[in-house]
Design a protein around this motif. Structure first.
Motif, PDB file in Angstrom:
ATOM      1  N   LEU A 224       1.217  -1.240   0.000  1.00  0.00           N
ATOM      2  CA  LEU A 224       0.067   0.095   0.157  1.00  0.00           C
ATOM      3  C   LEU A 224       0.573   1.380  -0.074  1.00  0.00           C
ATOM      4  O   LEU A 224       1.385   1.029   1.413  1.00  0.00           O
ATOM      5  CB  LEU A 224      -1.024   0.034   1.338  1.00  0.00           C
ATOM      6  CG  LEU A 224      -1.732  -1.277   1.071  1.00  0.00           C
ATOM      7  CD1 LEU A 224      -2.468  -0.943   2.948  1.00  0.00           C
ATOM      8  CD2 LEU A 224      -2.639  -1.165   0.210  1.00  0.00           C
ATOM      9  N   GLY A 225       0.974   1.606  -1.449  1.00  0.00           N
ATOM     10  CA  GLY A 225       1.715   3.538  -1.508  1.00  0.00           C
ATOM     11  C   GLY A 225       0.364   4.384  -0.872  1.00  0.00           C
ATOM     12  O   GLY A 225      -1.080   4.190  -1.284  1.00  0.00           O
ATOM     13  N   GLU A 226       0.950   5.562  -1.024  1.00  0.00           N
ATOM     14  CA  GLU A 226      -0.251   6.626  -0.690  1.00  0.00           C
ATOM     15  C   GLU A 226      -0.989   7.071  -2.240  1.00  0.00           C
ATOM     16  O   GLU A 226      -1.960   7.480  -2.664  1.00  0.00           O
ATOM     17  CB  GLU A 226       0.665   7.815  -0.552  1.00  0.00           C
ATOM     18  CG  GLU A 226       1.516   8.379   0.932  1.00  0.00           C
ATOM     19  CD  GLU A 226       2.300   9.294   0.924  1.00  0.00           C
ATOM     20  OE1 GLU A 226       2.269  10.445   0.339  1.00  0.00           O
ATOM     21  OE2 GLU A 226       2.816   9.134   2.169  1.00  0.00           O
ATOM     22  N   LYS A 227      -0.065   6.489  -3.494  1.00  0.00           N
ATOM     23  CA  LYS A 227      -0.426   6.822  -4.637  1.00  0.00           C
ATOM     24  C   LYS A 227      -0.552   5.464  -5.782  1.00  0.00           C
ATOM     25  O   LYS A 227      -1.497   5.453  -6.085  1.00  0.00           O
ATOM     26  CB  LYS A 227       0.560   8.584  -5.831  1.00  0.00           C
ATOM     27  CG  LYS A 227       0.069   8.841  -5.405  1.00  0.00           C
ATOM     28  CD  LYS A 227       2.141   9.513  -6.499  1.00  0.00           C
ATOM     29  CE  LYS A 227       2.035  11.056  -5.729  1.00  0.00           C
ATOM     30  NZ  LYS A 227       3.295  11.811  -6.580  1.00  0.00           N
ATOM     31  N   THR A 228      -0.372   4.681  -5.010  1.00  0.00           N
ATOM     32  CA  THR A 228      -0.766   2.966  -5.912  1.00  0.00           C
ATOM     33  C   THR A 228      -1.026   2.233  -4.971  1.00  0.00           C
ATOM     34  O   THR A 228       0.337   2.112  -3.527  1.00  0.00           O
ATOM     35  CB  THR A 228       0.621   2.769  -7.040  1.00  0.00           C
ATOM     36  OG1 THR A 228       1.648   2.043  -6.108  1.00  0.00           O
ATOM     37  CG2 THR A 228       0.662   3.596  -8.153  1.00  0.00           C
ATOM     38  N   ILE A 229      -1.552   0.793  -5.251  1.00  0.00           N
ATOM     39  CA  ILE A 229      -1.440  -0.668  -4.703  1.00  0.00           C
ATOM     40  C   ILE A 229      -0.577  -1.355  -5.307  1.00  0.00           C
ATOM     41  O   ILE A 229      -1.114  -1.979  -6.601  1.00  0.00           O
ATOM     42  CB  ILE A 229      -2.700  -0.308  -4.025  1.00  0.00           C
ATOM     43  CG1 ILE A 229      -3.198   0.223  -3.002  1.00  0.00           C
ATOM     44  CG2 ILE A 229      -2.877  -2.160  -3.495  1.00  0.00           C
ATOM     45  CD1 ILE A 229      -4.615   0.604  -3.335  1.00  0.00           C
ATOM     46  N   GLY A 230       0.749  -1.877  -5.018  1.00  0.00           N
ATOM     47  CA  GLY A 230       1.297  -3.119  -5.994  1.00  0.00           C
ATOM     48  C   GLY A 230       0.470  -3.947  -5.155  1.00  0.00           C
ATOM     49  O   GLY A 230       0.017  -4.626  -4.108  1.00  0.00           O
TER      50      GLY A 230
END
Length: 159
Positions: free
Chosen positions: A24-30
């Motif tokens: 979980l990133g701020e701009k994307t979800i890997g």
């Protein structure tokens, strides 16, 4: 379903079903997926974050499409073992998923996962900065998921 530890996650997951890993990133979800034997994790997809409900729908679509029985969410713990705002945000994401529908979730300490993946992509694959940006988050999700799969497998060998 409450947040589980990895041992309980393995027990709660039907045999022969894959797991998804999330970075979980701020701009994307890997997103990464395991095989049905839960031996190998592979990068799957990158979700561009928007509203939580849309993010959750995208995760649930992937789970349903792969018939995944569980999620392993990377938990960005500080180097000293404490949890900061990013870790709390990951915990909140998992709790909010549970409010939408029952889901088996466990966390995996993701310390150094992104930097380890970056080093691998540079040193071993010699990827350009632009190409690394497009694969690092889903590859980090695979790194996270593989760590959890290995831990579960290692625990099974000690029993």
């Amino acid at each position: 379903m409450p947040i589980l530890n990895l041992t309980d996650l393995a027990v709660a997951s039907p045999t022969g079903t894959p797991w998804l890993g999330l970075d979980l990133g701020e701009k994307t979800i890997g997103v990464a997926v395991s095989d049905t034997s839960r031996m190998i994790a592979s990068p799957l997809e990158l979700i561009r974050r928007s509203k939580f409900t849309e993010d959750a729908e995208a995760v649930f679509r992937l789970m349903d499409g792969r018939k995944a029985s569980a999620l392993v969410v990377g938990l960005p713990v500080n180097m000293d073992g404490t949890e900061g705002p990013r870790a709390q945000s990951c915990r909140a994401f998992a709790r909010n998923l549970e409010r939408l529908r029952p889901v088996n979730v466990a966390f995996w300490d993701e310390r150094m996962s992104t930097s380890a993946v970056e080093r691998f992509l540079i040193d071993e694959l010699d990827l350009s900065r632009k190409r690394r940006a497009s694969v690092v988050d889903r590859t980090a999700a695979a790194w996270i998921l593989q760590g959890a799969l290995d831990r579960v497998r290692d625990q099974d060998t000690w029993v």
